[in-house]
Design an enzyme around this catalytic site. Structure first.
Site, mmCIF file in Angstrom:
data_model
loop_
_atom_site.group_PDB
_atom_site.id
_atom_site.type_symbol
_atom_site.label_atom_id
_atom_site.label_comp_id
_atom_site.label_asym_id
_atom_site.label_seq_id
_atom_site.Cartn_x
_atom_site.Cartn_y
_atom_site.Cartn_z
ATOM 1 N N CYS A 75 -8.573 -2.254 3.919
ATOM 2 C CA CYS A 75 -8.055 -2.934 4.793
ATOM 3 C C CYS A 75 -9.488 -3.970 5.567
ATOM 4 C CB CYS A 75 -6.761 -3.192 5.916
ATOM 5 S SG CYS A 75 -7.215 -2.063 6.216
ATOM 6 N N CYS A 107 -10.778 -1.456 14.825
ATOM 7 C CA CYS A 107 -10.974 -2.888 15.388
ATOM 8 C C CYS A 107 -11.201 -3.395 16.522
ATOM 9 C CB CYS A 107 -9.819 -4.174 14.044
ATOM 10 S SG CYS A 107 -9.418 -3.254 12.377
ATOM 11 N N GLU A 143 2.263 1.938 -3.658
ATOM 12 C CA GLU A 143 1.066 2.529 -4.391
ATOM 13 C C GLU A 143 0.817 4.080 -4.037
ATOM 14 O OE1 GLU A 143 -3.084 0.206 -3.164
ATOM 15 O OE2 GLU A 143 -3.444 1.103 -4.968
ATOM 16 N N GLU A 154 -15.742 -11.355 4.230
ATOM 17 C CA GLU A 154 -15.154 -10.976 3.561
ATOM 18 C C GLU A 154 -14.390 -12.338 2.432
ATOM 19 O OE1 GLU A 154 -10.781 -9.487 4.883
ATOM 20 O OE2 GLU A 154 -11.446 -7.654 2.810
ATOM 21 N N GLU A 204 -14.314 -12.941 -5.918
ATOM 22 C CA GLU A 204 -12.950 -13.313 -5.901
ATOM 23 C C GLU A 204 -11.742 -13.586 -5.386
ATOM 24 O OE1 GLU A 204 -15.243 -10.719 -5.680
ATOM 25 O OE2 GLU A 204 -14.447 -9.017 -4.317
ATOM 26 N N GLU A 238 0.921 -1.571 -0.195
ATOM 27 C CA GLU A 238 0.180 -0.389 0.124
ATOM 28 C C GLU A 238 0.827 1.345 0.290
ATOM 29 O OE1 GLU A 238 -3.443 -0.782 2.569
ATOM 30 O OE2 GLU A 238 -4.186 1.557 2.355
ATOM 31 N N SER A 272 -7.564 2.102 -2.364
ATOM 32 C CA SER A 272 -6.166 1.072 -2.675
ATOM 33 C C SER A 272 -6.452 0.070 -3.272
ATOM 34 C CB SER A 272 -5.244 0.466 -1.317
ATOM 35 O OG SER A 272 -4.906 -0.096 -1.429
ATOM 36 N N LYS A 332 -15.403 -9.929 8.085
ATOM 37 C CA LYS A 332 -14.659 -10.792 7.854
ATOM 38 C C LYS A 332 -14.875 -11.854 7.468
ATOM 39 C CE LYS A 332 -10.461 -8.681 8.257
ATOM 40 N NZ LYS A 332 -10.354 -7.070 6.725
#
Lengths: 579, 614, 172
Positions: free
Chosen positions: A303, A507, A286, A365, A370, A283, A323, A362
């Site tokens: 994230c 979190c 990037e 996720e 994908e 990241e 990102s 999560k």
């Protein structure tokens, strides 16, 4: 200051404080159910005054008054435990229980249910006003949250959390009268809504109406399957897990947690902090590229899956600025089933990756279509801190007596920068540490970017990275995120980088953490302090200096944002319907 | 544009002078009831007939006269003498005679003449033995065409507003209302002036005046009559309220089921604005006041002021805890005065005539009048406006004409689903807010339903609970679940499955619900239960101990049997919808109790009194 | 269907003319970025939408939500609260039986039974042929004509069970 008496005892409170708060000052804990108030990093206030459990007698008022939302006035005379009041409270509980499923023994919330606690406190063993019960369908449509409207007591806490704090807007009171419940439009399945699975509603719900999907049995099965089962643990888990075993909030339980996981039968115990370092590598690369080109700024961290789903539904027009990095959880899975699997000569389909997360999103996720860069599910099963605690207890492990152990290699080594991912501002600070070194070409010693720390919902800071003045913003809580996003939409944002976490406080206050029911402020601060303490005590505190990470690039990935990284560690987003 | 008090007065004088001194005026009652009863064709025929005869007769469409029992109604006024006659149950074929006799200034022999039982306190009239109704609220209803503002101006319309903005300070207006003792007519009975004073005391750049025109009480239609028949009286009053509390925005929240009222309000607002009596710089003063209309959408609970406010805000109509009260923090958190239509309809008269005038009418604790919607088993259903302190007996037997079909009076229910039932031995009670409360009932919005010996009081309580269940917003525990349990207990009793414990449970739960519910709906929903248990305990005991419904209403407790008078004509068997009657021709028939629906059709059709209901 | 343009397109699939009419009405409202102020127009927008479409299917709800800047859940929460609004298609003839107190004492419940029996429908249901909907109404305020039955806009007063077949046959 206002002077009043409660049960003939004098007490003084500030203007605006309620009778409930006044009673609390005297050590009188009036029972509550729908009331919820906390401040600090997790500001939520819900005082609908609808359950009527906290009613009290107030001299001069013909009816009983709800103490949680009645402001104290000068000279007020309150009685909290006359026969009249106690009878009223019992009747309220009786009525609630008369329209509530009686499956406490097998209910997900048993032991953490406020209604159960009150029934026990009041010794309600027999229901006087029996009658018809509501009949709604239970919603098990998602990977993360279970909705049982039959257990809804119309406290509206979840509605407040979803609409006012998170501003996601999935929940509302639906219907009228006896059959009214809180739920999505038409009481449709959650999977057909813009729910982000952030789990604030689950954290707020006092009964078993909103709970998480249970993956513990799947995990036991996996451990017994004969396949190579590896587990990763998120940074926020280690500073909260102890609470489930009566340990002081803010205890750093990393060593004991690793021991317990091994005892449970996991072949290898790895650390998500490792892949957090990996995320920083990708990241920050990037980010620096974008800084140089000046295009697609501000870069938004990605994230947090709750946050990702939020912008996919409600800010599709800005999908070019987050990102492209996957989250540490997903990066871990991709690396485990390629790099690591190869190392130990195991086929990806014979490896099971379990992750322990403070988060409900999560679970969603890991199931995103994908995320199969390895050719299989990158992450197979996600369990929360709560579920892990339950499994440890199930296994008869006496957690607080355990010796400490270390993580396994090569995916277990991490830095202080990795652990601070658990706190709001942590991802940003970790990125800045690496960015500062890379841009200046030095190994900087001043790496405590305290300006980005703390539990405030929106933080702004200007940080020097070499010669560049980087304008940063941090938002935790989706309502705060929305504020920043709308600023960007209006073209008013002069930021270069924004870190966003769906959960207020980050979190460490995730939807899967041990319930803290309104006692948020203290616990959150303690968890946060533990995280920064862990960081301070780490040998290495910058992601790019992690030897295991350096080895990973040397042996496998090549360079950050290179071809291999893009294949395994980056993703793209899907615009979704705003319903 | 009428932009000075002088212009207003001179316009009124001009209208008075222009009033016809010869010929007749026929007022045709065309409120919703009148129209439904066929008033429109009658009005049209009157116009046609008058034109054909070139008669000097003006036909005016007016609102409800309150004589609902005899709709269609009309009033024929002789313009030179001022004498008038009211005809009821008018038929189309009576129109020629009506026109004929009106021209001649005599009564039409073929028509049913109704004697009005009201007087007008504002015209310094007083009560007589025959005229006990005092019309303040209904002064113009049934007298003027609500769609022509001149007719309102001709009867001192907007003169109260003119007096307020040009001759009084805001504080003086409030003081006058406080002094008058006017109390909220929506049911709460809260002193109106006091509410205004709270709102006036708030420092805020924006305040609201809300008119509660939701009128959700089943059996109440007073507000509808006022809005359909005299909308300007409400508009003028709202503007006065705005002046008093320093607000520029009025909102009328009206139930969607009143389309005619909405139409008449819209016309009235437009006409008033055109003349500068609403909108900017009213009557040339600095005071501006605009009025909007917002619709309800079918929720009785939106009659509660905080629920109403949330509905205007576009939310679910769920009440919120008080304090804070709307006068302090209401619509969009701004100070808001919420008053009922009838409350507003008193304001102009009080400002015009002064507080002392108002206090002379009614009782010391409850000055003024109250409009009741008298319905049920009474001979003359309609609107009744009487001074507070009038007895129930006077309303039901004098004005209402007593019980229909000469059945026996059993109870009168006041206050709608929030009220209670009053027995014959309490019928000489002088009505005011406190006296009705003492009887276990309440004033409510003014619904008054008369019941006779054919009404089962347990079933009445069950009916009201069923209504409450449907309309409860579902927010608070006692109302959402508690009322459901009350309903289930009443159903058990009506089905013959009640026990003595059921009555005790009903009482206990009722008291707790009253004590804990969040809003007025829940706090008063157990009233019908407590009231009927207290007043008609014998009926409850009959249902429980004897499994018998005295009034013959509760189906499960009824048994239809065919006795020896049966001649076997088979008429009952042929009409039975459940086909549960067997028997051959000329033989005594019998009813299969297992299949019987208890509909009573067999008893209705039998010519030989052979079917008994037990 | 996430922005007003796409949700209008979805609406047009139901009926282009109706979509245009509703959208035109929504455009005439003084809407701004302030969703709380916009919310004040929700109920009248839903009244208009139901007037145009006769009921409020999901596509209509989503479009109204989008135009006003509100969440679908909020709009649906409001619709499900108020008796006037329905998200199910209604029959050509809405048979409303008034069950207010005055009509109740005059035997409205017998009428309810008879209509239910005659039409084979329960209160709240619409026949599969789409012809009749049977609805319980709460007091229209025509108490002098109790018991009252309204079929669409037409009011029948002093109704008896014997009148039921005639009322039904009036509905061509």
């Amino acid at each position: 200051m206002i002077n009043l008496t409660i049960n003939k005892l004098p007490v003084q409170v500030n203007e605006g404080e309620t009778v409930l708060e006044a009673a609390h000052k005297l050590g009188i804990d009036i029972p509550t159910l729908c009331h919820l108030k906390s401040t600090g990093g997790c500001h939520i206030e819900s005082k609908t005054g609808s359950c009527r459990v906290c009613v009290v007698e107030i001299d001069g008022r013909p009816n009983l008054a709800p103490s949680c939302c009645t402001p104290a006035t000068e000279g007020m005379k309150v009685i909290t435990s006359s026969l009249r009041v106690i009878n009223a409270r019992r009747t309220m509980l009786d009525l609630l229980l008369s329209d509530h499923p009686k499956d406490c023994l097998t209910c997900e919330k048993s032991g953490d249910c406020k209604l159960q606690d009150l029934a026990s406190t009041f010794g309600l063993h027999r229901i006087k006003y029996k009658g018809e019960m509501s009949k709604h369908e239970i919603d098990v449509s998602s990977e993360a949250i279970v909705r049982d409207p039959n257990k809804c007591i119309m406290c509206r806490r979840c509605e407040v959390a979803c609409n006012e704090i998170q501003t996601v807007g999935v929940l509302s009171g639906i219907g009228r009268g006896f059959n009214a419940v809180v739920g999505p439009a038409d009481l449709r399945p959650l999977s057909e809504t813009k729910c982000t699975y952030c789990g604030r509603c689950v954290a707020a719900c006092p009964t078993g109406a909103l709970t998480e999907v249970d993956h513990t049995y799947k995990t036991w099965n996996a451990i017994n399957s004969g396949k190579a089962v590896v587990v990763q643990t998120a940074p926020a888990v280690r500073v909260a897990l102890g609470e489930a075993f009566g340990m002081e909030p803010g205890s750093i339980t990393t060593g004991k947690m690793v021991t317990a996981l091994r005892m449970m039968g996991f072949a290898k115990v790895f650390d998500t902090d490792f892949s957090a370092d990996l995320t920083i590598m990708e990241e920050t690369t990037e980010f620096i590229e974008r800084l140089k080109s000046g295009k697609n700024l501000p870069i938004l961290t990605s994230c947090c899956p709750g946050w990702v789903k939020f912008f996919e539904h409600q800010f599709k027009d800005l999908m070019h600025i987050p990102s492209t990095c996957k989250s540490p959880q997903q990066m871990f899975g991709a690396i485990a089933k390629t790099y690591y699997a190869k190392k130990i000569g195991v086929k990806p389909e014979d490896m099971i990756v379990v992750s322990v997360m403070p988060c409900l999103a999560k679970k969603y996720e890991a199931a995103r279509e994908e995320f199969n860069a390895s050719g299989n599910r990158d992450v197979d099963i996600v369990i929360t801190t709560r579920e892990l605690a339950a499994m440890i207890k199930e296994a008869g492990i006496a957690f607080d007596h355990l010796p400490e152990s270390q993580y396994d290699d090569p995916l277990g080594e991490s830095t202080g920068a990795g652990v601070i991912f658990g706190a709001t501002g942590g991802v940003l600070e970790a990125a800045l540490r690496t960015a500062a070194d890379w841009v200046t070409g030095k190994d900087l010693k001043e790496i405590d970017f305290t300006a980005v720390r703390g539990l405030d919902g929106i933080k702004e800071a200007t940080v020097k990275v070499g010669d560049v003045e980087v304008n940063a913003a941090i938002a935790s809580g989706l309502g705060n995120a929305r504020q920043l996003l709308e600023k960007i939409r209006r073209g008013e944002a002069k930021y270069h980088i924004i870190e966003i976490m769906a959960c207020p406080g980050g979190c460490l206050n995730g939807g899967g953490q041990p319930y803290s029911d309104g006692k948020c402020e203290d616990i959150l601060t303690k968890r946060m302090q533990a995280i920064y303490k862990d960081d301070k005590n780490s040998k290495i505190r910058k992601s790019h200096l992690n030897p295991s990470i350096q080895k990973l690039y040397a042996e496998f990935l090549g360079k950050p944002c290179g071809e291999m990284s893009h294949k395994l560690l980056h993703t793209h987003y899907h615009g979704r319907e705003n319903v | 544009m009428i932009d000075t008090p002088a212009k207003l007065n001179s316009h009124a004088e001009k209208l008075a002078k222009a009033k016809a001194k010869t010929g007749s005026t026929i007022l045709v009652s065309l409120g919703t009831c009148g129209i439904a009863a066929g008033g429109r064709p009658i009005q049209e025929k009157l116009v046609a007939e008058a034109a054909a005869r070139k008669a000097e007769i003006e036909i005016v469409e007016v609102g409800c006269m309150g004589l609902c029992h005899s709709e269609p109604t009309l009033e024929v006024i002789n313009n030179s003498t001022g004498k008038s006659v009211i005809y009821g149950n008018v038929k189309l074929d009576q129109v020629p005679a009506i026109i004929e006799t009106a021209s001649k200034g005599i009564e039409a022999a073929s028509c049913e003449v109704l004697k009005p039982s009201w007087f007008y306190p504002e015209d310094n009239e007083t009560a007589t033995a025959e005229r006990i109704q005092a019309r303040i609220v209904l002064k113009n209803t049934g007298k003027i065409n609500p769609e022509i503002i001149d007719q309102y101006l001709a009867v001192k319309g907007y003169q109260a507003l003119s007096k307020a903005v040009h001759e009084m300070t805001s504080q003086q207006v409030i003081d006058t209302i406080i002094e008058s003792g006017l109390r909220g007519r929506g049911g709460g009975g809260f002193p109106t002036g006091k509410k205004w004073a709270f709102a006036a005391a708030q420092k805020n750049d924006q305040k609201f005046v809300l008119c509660n025109a939701d009128e959700g009480d089943p059996g109440a239609f007073m507000d509808r009559a006022v809005l359909e028949g005299d909308p300007h009286s409400v508009l003028e009053a709202m503007a006065i309220t705005g002046y008093a509390i320093n607000s520029n925005t009025g909102i009328i929240y009206i139930r969607a089921e009143y389309p005619l009222a909405v139409k008449r309000l819209e016309i009235a607002i437009e006409q008033a604005k055109k003349l500068g009596l609403l909108g900017d710089n009213i009557l040339g003063s600095k005071f501006c006041f605009d009025i909007q209309i917002k619709y309800g959408a079918g929720a009785f609970v939106c009659g509660e002021e905080t629920a109403l406010i949330h509905s205007v805000e576009g939310k679910r109509g769920e009440p919120t805890v008080k304090p804070p009260f709307p006068a302090i923090q209401g619509l969009w958190k701004k100070p808001t005065v919420v008053n009922n239509v009838e409350t507003f309809a008193n304001v102009c008269a009080i400002i015009r005539n002064g507080a002392a005038w108002f206090k002379k009418i009614g009782t010391a604790g409850s000055p003024g009048t109250k409009v009741f919607a008298l319905a049920g088993k009474v001979k003359k259903v309609g609107l009744v406006e009487v001074p507070m302190g009038t007895t129930l007996r006077q309303i039901i037997f004098t004005v209402g004409g007593g019980i229909m079909n000469d059945r026996k009076f059993k109870a009168v229910q006041t206050g709608g689903p929030s009220g209670g039932c009053i027995k014959f031995d309490q019928i000489d009670t002088e009505i005011d807010y406190e006296s009705l409360k003492r009887l276990g009932s309440m004033m409510g919005s003014g619904g008054m339903i008369v019941m006779d010996e054919d009404d089962c009081m347990v079933n009445v309580a069950k009916f009201f609970l069923e209504f409450t269940l449907d309309e409860s917003c579902g927010k608070c525990t006692p109302c959402r679940i508690g009322n459901k349990r009350l309903f289930e207990m009443l159903t058990r009793i009506c089905d013959g499955r009640g026990t003595m414990q059921t009555i005790q449970d009903l009482k206990d739960l009722s008291y707790t619900i009253k004590d804990t519910a969040l809003c007025g709906l829940g706090q008063t929903s157990p009233n019908p239960v407590l009231s009927t248990i207290a007043q008609f305990e014998n009926e409850y005991l009959g249902h429980i101990k004897d499994k018998r419904c005295e009034a013959g209403v509760c189906k499960s407790l009824l048994k239809f049997e065919i006795n020896e008078k049966c001649v076997g004509c088979t008429l009952c068997a042929r009409n039975c919808p459940a086909s549960c009657i067997t028997g051959s021709v000329k033989q005594r028939h019998s009813i299969d109790q297992n299949k019987c629906l208890k509909c009573g059709v067999c008893m209705e059709v039998c010519k030989f009194h052979a079917v008994e209901r037990k | 269907m996430s922005c007003p343009i796409t949700s209008k397109a979805e609406l047009a699939k139901l009926s282009p003319a109706k979509a245009e009419e509703l959208d035109g009405f929504l455009t005439s409202l003084p809407l701004t970025e302030d969703r709380e102020k916009n919310r004040g127009f929700l109920i009248q927008s839903l009244h208009k939408a139901q007037e145009i479409f006769t009921y409020l299917p999901s596509v209509v709800q989503i479009h109204v939500a989008n135009r006003l800047g509100l969440h679908l859940a909020e709009v649906n929460g409001v619709i499900s609260f108020y008796s006037y609004f329905t998200d199910k298609p209604v029959g050509k003839y809405k048979i409303n039986i008034c069950t207010g107190t005055a009509c109740f004492v005059k035997g409205a419940d017998k009428l309810v039974d008879e209509f239910q029996r005659y039409l084979g429908l329960k209160v709240g249901e619409t026949g599969t042929d789409g012809k009749f909907s049977l609805i319980n109404l709460r007091c229209v305020g025509a108490c002098s004509m109790a018991p009252v039955v309204m079929v669409n806009e037409r009011v029948y007063g002093k109704v008896t069970t014997k009148m039921v077949p005639e009322i039904i046959s009036d509905c061509k």
